[in-house]
Design an enzyme around this catalytic site. Structure first.
Site, mmCIF file in Angstrom:
data_model
loop_
_atom_site.group_PDB
_atom_site.id
_atom_site.type_symbol
_atom_site.label_atom_id
_atom_site.label_comp_id
_atom_site.label_asym_id
_atom_site.label_seq_id
_atom_site.Cartn_x
_atom_site.Cartn_y
_atom_site.Cartn_z
ATOM 1 N N CYS A 1 0.677 -1.246 -0.285
ATOM 2 C CA CYS A 1 -0.275 -0.357 0.128
ATOM 3 C C CYS A 1 0.907 1.503 0.349
ATOM 4 C CB CYS A 1 -1.197 0.354 1.205
ATOM 5 S SG CYS A 1 -2.166 -1.154 1.222
ATOM 6 N N THR A 2 2.280 0.774 0.930
ATOM 7 C CA THR A 2 2.902 2.698 0.854
ATOM 8 C C THR A 2 2.979 2.640 -0.995
ATOM 9 O OG1 THR A 2 3.983 1.372 2.893
ATOM 10 C CG2 THR A 2 5.613 3.256 1.829
#
Length: 221
Positions: free
Chosen positions: A45-46
């Site tokens: 997700c980063t």
């Protein structure tokens, strides 16, 4: 509540990294993307949030706003934003919802309606279904929803491609064929008669079958 294409996107009010947001009001008369994440400080997700920030101007050119959601508090999002900018080299300049009570994840059918508790104590694994991209049109209807596994990074160029296709359909009554890319030939939708097509496309089109009529993409030289 089960959501399908064409349903009105449920409205909500939420706290975000940019203040309180009323979803339908925020969408306004444009398009919007709501994309969700199971947990802050997760590796895949980063990279996604950073790449979405990189593409911010591409979505803006298409009159499409971007809204992130994660099942964690806004305070955590603000710390995560710093990590994202440090590692991905793009600042997250779109709002991120803090869905600590799981209300929006439930409202959008990403978690069961009877799921107990709050974000406290939950892990990415228990939130693994909070991985959906929704595209909402100016009519506030859901035009796309696409759910990815936690371990597979989303392809936001594909999201842009789909957005381009849907906006072409809305403006010109055309569909896009398999593997279409912006600028390629398109398909006249069956709802457009040959008589109407002659008015819309005076330079003509190629008829492969009565239901399969190929024409140059409108608006492209």
């Amino acid at each position: 509540m089960s959501l399908r294409l064409g349903d009105i996107a449920p409205d909500f009010q939420a706290e975000t990294t940019q203040g309180t947001l009323n979803f339908h009001d925020w969408v306004g008369d444009g398009w919007a993307i709501l994309f969700s994440h199971p947990k802050d400080f997760t590796p895949v997700c980063t990279t996604e949030l950073g790449y979405m920030a990189k593409l911010a101007s591409d979505f803006e050119q298409r009159n499409c706003k971007v809204l992130g959601l994660s099942v964690d508090p806004v305070e955590n999002h603000l710390k995560w934003k710093a990590d994202i900018e440090e590692t991905q080299h793009y600042p997250v300049n779109y709002p991120m919802i803090g869905d600590t009570d799981l209300a929006i994840a439930k409202l959008y059918d990403m978690l069961p309606a009877d799921e107990p508790g709050t974000s406290e104590g939950r892990t990415a694994a228990t939130n693994h279904t909070v991985r959906t991209v929704f595209i909402v049109g100016p009519d506030k209807k859901i035009k796309l929803h696409l759910t990815y596994p936690m371990t597979t990074g989303r392809n936001f160029h594909e999201i842009l491609r789909v957005l381009d296709s849907m906006q072409l359909t809305a403006a010109h009554k055309v569909a896009t064929p398999v593997n279409w890319q912006n600028g390629d030939d398109v398909i006249i939708v069956p709802a457009v008669s040959d008589a109407e097509a002659k008015e819309k496309y005076p330079n003509g089109w190629k008829t492969i079958k009565p239901y399969l009529r190929i024409v140059a993409q409108p608006g492209k030289n």
